[in-house]
Motif scaffolding. Structure first.
Motif, short mmCIF file in Angstrom:
data_model
loop_
_atom_site.label_atom_id
_atom_site.label_comp_id
_atom_site.label_asym_id
_atom_site.label_seq_id
_atom_site.Cartn_x
_atom_site.Cartn_y
_atom_site.Cartn_z
N MET A 1 0.83 -1.20 0.00
CA MET A 1 0.00 0.00 0.00
C MET A 1 0.87 1.26 0.00
O MET A 1 2.09 1.18 0.10
N GLY A 2 0.21 2.39 -0.11
CA GLY A 2 0.95 3.64 -0.32
C GLY A 2 0.81 4.64 0.81
O GLY A 2 0.02 5.59 0.72
N PRO A 3 1.59 4.48 1.89
CA PRO A 3 1.60 5.52 2.92
C PRO A 3 2.46 6.70 2.47
O PRO A 3 3.47 6.52 1.78
N ALA A 4 2.05 7.90 2.85
CA ALA A 4 2.82 9.10 2.48
C ALA A 4 2.45 10.23 3.43
O ALA A 4 1.40 10.20 4.08
N PHE A 5 3.35 11.21 3.50
CA PHE A 5 3.06 12.44 4.23
C PHE A 5 3.00 13.57 3.22
O PHE A 5 3.87 13.70 2.36
N PHE A 6 1.94 14.33 3.35
CA PHE A 6 1.65 15.44 2.47
C PHE A 6 1.98 16.68 3.31
O PHE A 6 1.40 16.85 4.39
N ARG A 7 3.01 17.47 2.89
CA ARG A 7 3.48 18.52 3.79
C ARG A 7 3.56 19.88 3.09
O ARG A 7 3.95 19.95 1.92
N LEU A 8 3.28 20.93 3.87
CA LEU A 8 3.57 22.28 3.41
C LEU A 8 5.08 22.44 3.40
O LEU A 8 5.75 22.07 4.36
N ILE A 9 5.64 22.97 2.32
CA ILE A 9 7.09 23.19 2.28
C ILE A 9 7.45 24.41 3.11
O ILE A 9 8.38 24.39 3.91
N GLU A 10 6.65 25.46 2.96
CA GLU A 10 6.93 26.71 3.68
C GLU A 10 5.76 27.04 4.59
O GLU A 10 4.68 27.36 4.11
N LYS A 11 5.97 26.89 5.89
CA LYS A 11 4.88 27.25 6.80
C LYS A 11 5.33 28.31 7.81
O LYS A 11 4.71 28.49 8.85
N ALA A 12 6.39 29.02 7.47
CA ALA A 12 6.90 30.07 8.36
C ALA A 12 5.80 31.10 8.61
O ALA A 12 5.10 31.52 7.69
N GLY A 13 5.66 31.49 9.84
CA GLY A 13 4.68 32.52 10.17
C GLY A 13 3.30 31.97 10.45
O GLY A 13 2.44 32.69 10.94
N LEU A 14 3.07 30.68 10.12
CA LEU A 14 1.75 30.11 10.37
C LEU A 14 1.72 29.45 11.74
O LEU A 14 2.59 28.64 12.06
N ALA A 15 0.70 29.79 12.54
CA ALA A 15 0.47 29.08 13.79
C ALA A 15 0.06 27.64 13.46
O ALA A 15 -0.40 27.38 12.34
N PRO A 16 0.22 26.71 14.41
CA PRO A 16 -0.11 25.30 14.10
C PRO A 16 -1.50 25.13 13.52
O PRO A 16 -1.67 24.41 12.51
N GLU A 17 -2.51 25.76 14.11
CA GLU A 17 -3.88 25.59 13.60
C GLU A 17 -3.99 26.12 12.17
O GLU A 17 -4.60 25.47 11.31
N ALA A 18 -3.38 27.26 11.93
CA ALA A 18 -3.45 27.86 10.59
C ALA A 18 -2.74 26.98 9.57
O ALA A 18 -3.19 26.85 8.43
N ALA A 19 -1.65 26.37 9.99
CA ALA A 19 -0.91 25.48 9.08
C ALA A 19 -1.78 24.27 8.71
O ALA A 19 -1.80 23.83 7.56
N HIS A 20 -2.51 23.75 9.70
CA HIS A 20 -3.40 22.62 9.39
C HIS A 20 -4.48 23.03 8.40
O HIS A 20 -4.75 22.31 7.41
N ILE A 21 -5.10 24.19 8.65
CA ILE A 21 -6.18 24.63 7.76
C ILE A 21 -5.63 24.82 6.34
O ILE A 21 -6.27 24.44 5.36
N GLU A 22 -4.42 25.36 6.25
CA GLU A 22 -3.80 25.61 4.95
C GLU A 22 -3.65 24.30 4.15
O GLU A 22 -4.07 24.18 3.01
N ILE A 23 -3.05 23.29 4.78
CA ILE A 23 -2.84 22.03 4.05
C ILE A 23 -4.16 21.31 3.82
O ILE A 23 -4.37 20.69 2.77
#
Lengths: 368, 123
Positions: free
Chosen positions: A40-62
């Motif tokens: 099967m295909g496990p993977a992590f999908f990540r923001l490359i640049e999340k500088a300046g984003l609070a954790p919650e905002a980073a989650h909403i963004e991705i």
């Protein structure tokens, strides 16, 4: 371990071990089975640049980025929560079915853990790669090992990796320290039983499996029993019960499209899918109860009592737990009500059957 | 009584002009747990190579082919009620599928004996 090997989605996999499919199946329902699902295909999908984003905002963004192709409420995932969802094409057909999950810790926000099917990996990951205008990376982990431990005794056996893993809620995951390095452990599976899916670095995979198998309640289980277990649980197999023409509504997966996504209507194929929710789809996935002992395999034509073709079997086999044949398939919606009398055309003979509710065997998921 | 084997893994034991037919232990092992057996009607005629019965495991259905031509004179109904007999005693007295009245004894000559079948299976 004496497995009889077959080729599946380009992988060489054990279809059964010497005890055979029926014993492996029943063992998993009563004890615990270990499945190598590293195809099967496990993977992590990540923001490359999340500088300046609070954790919650980073989650909403991705979450907003991946919601472009999934009808799942990814934004609303709780920390550590996993949801089952479908990757959709522009017509609302299912490109693949998959898991998407939100990590637990602050520093991991802005990433998502996904697991897709073996057969769909390349297509799925290429779709994800095109999202996010260059600010998203798909970190593939499919070269590592994904091990499923399933059954009522899995919660005791998992303690050999880390005792805290036994406290995970159903459809939650976390990263754990284990004797085999850090592992991602999810309380999820494909059997209808309580259980875990463990992502571990490939160099530790054999030792981790050996450790779990040293528990007398854990046995290795092949692809044959994996299929009969998921069929009893009423779970879909991509390429059989789901494909690019079938919508989640036809497949009985409306529950995977949360209310807020229906309201926002901003996923591929939303017009078709919302119309099917409001006015019923033209066909529906059904469970089939057999009135005699002849199994009906994938591709078997389903007829109504007048002898008109009304649908087709998409998964058909035998239930070791119930000791009868079971199947699922699609029929025209007017014939999809539970209890409807249907006929299965098995080798030219009409066999009486009935539409029934699924799962065939009750789910036995962990309740915290 | 001589026992012969086909390349499709049926066995045939002949007494007079009656052939008792089953599937080999190798075939049963390859199939895995047999969960359903469908047998032909008594009186039905088959040509050599015709699909005459079906044996199904949890995962798949397989045809059983007539190893010789003839008429079905008896079927083993016990397999319908207890298909696991096929796994437990494939070539034993209980594991037979059908008895057939041979129409052409000479067809037996081209089938394998046990020694030849063993070599066939291992190759």
């Amino acid at each position: 371990m004496g497995g009889k090997m077959v080729e599946f989605a380009g992988y060489n996999m054990p279809v059964q071990f010497p005890e055979g499919v029926v014993k492996e199946h029943l063992w998993t329902r009563e004890n615990a089975g270990l499945f190598d699902v590293s195809h099967m295909g496990p993977a992590f999908f990540r923001l490359i640049e999340k500088a300046g984003l609070a954790p919650e905002a980073a989650h909403i963004e991705i979450a907003k980025i991946i919601e472009q192709v999934l009808p799942c409420d990814v934004q609303g995932l709780k920390r550590g929560q996993i949801r089952y969802t479908c990757l959709l094409n522009l017509d609302g057909g299912i490109i693949d079915d998959m898991m998407v999950a939100r990590p637990l810790n602050d520093d991991e926000q802005g990433s998502l853990y996904v697991v897709v099917n073996a057969g769909g990996k390349e297509v799925d990951f290429s779709i994800f790669n095109e999202l996010g205008e260059g600010n998203v990376t798909v970190d593939r982990w499919d070269e590592n090992a994904l091990i499923a431990l399933q059954g009522p005794k899995a919660k005791d056996a998992i303690k050999a990796l880390n005792p805290n893993a036994a406290d995970l809620g159903f459809m939650n995951y976390a990263k754990f320290e284990t004797p085999f390095g850090d592992a991602i452990i999810a309380r999820s599976g494909y059997t209808g039983e309580d259980g875990f899916e463990i992502l571990v670095m490939k160099e530790y995979a054999v030792a981790l499996c050996a450790q779990l198998l040293s528990n007398e309640n854990v046995k290795p289980i092949g692809l044959g029993a994996r299929d009969s277990l998921r069929l009893e649980a009423g779970l879909c197999l991509y390429g059989h019960d789901l494909d690019e023409t079938i919508s989640p509504i036809e497949a009985g997966l409306a529950w995977t499209i949360q209310k807020c996504r229906r309201e926002r209507a901003n996923f591929p194929g939303a017009s078709r899918i919302l119309n099917e929710i409001a006015n019923k789809p033209s066909r529906k996935r059904i469970g089939i109860e057999f009135l005699d002992r002849a199994p009906a395999r994938e591709g078997t034509i389903i007829q109504n009592q007048n002898g008109d073709d009304i649908g087709i079997v998409t998964s058909g086999g035998f239930s070791p737990s119930l000791n009868v044949p079971i199947a699922m398939g699609y029929v025209a919606t007017e014939f999809a009500a539970i209890g409807t009398q249907i006929r299965l055309m098995v080798r030219g003979t009409a066999r009486d059957a009935r539409v029934c509710a699924m799962p065939f065997v009750p789910h036995n998921y962990f309740k915290s | 009584m001589s026992v012969k084997f086909t390349k499709d893994h049926e066995w045939v034991a002949v007494e007079g002009d009656i052939a008792t037919i089953g599937i080999s232990a190798f075939a049963a092992e390859q199939l895995g747990d047999v969960v359903y057996v469908e047998l032909p009607a008594v009186g039905k005629n088959f040509n050599q190579g015709d699909a005459m019965a079906v044996v199904e495991s949890v995962k798949a259905a397989s045809d059983v082919y007539a190893p010789v031509s003839g008429e079905i004179v008896e079927v083993n109904d016990a397999l319908v009620d207890a298909p696991q007999i096929v796994n437990e005693c494939g070539i034993g007295p209980e594991g037979w599928f059908v008895k057939m009245k041979l129409s052409d004894q000479s067809q037996l000559d081209a089938l394998m004996d046990l020694a030849a079948y063993k070599i066939f299976v291992e190759s």
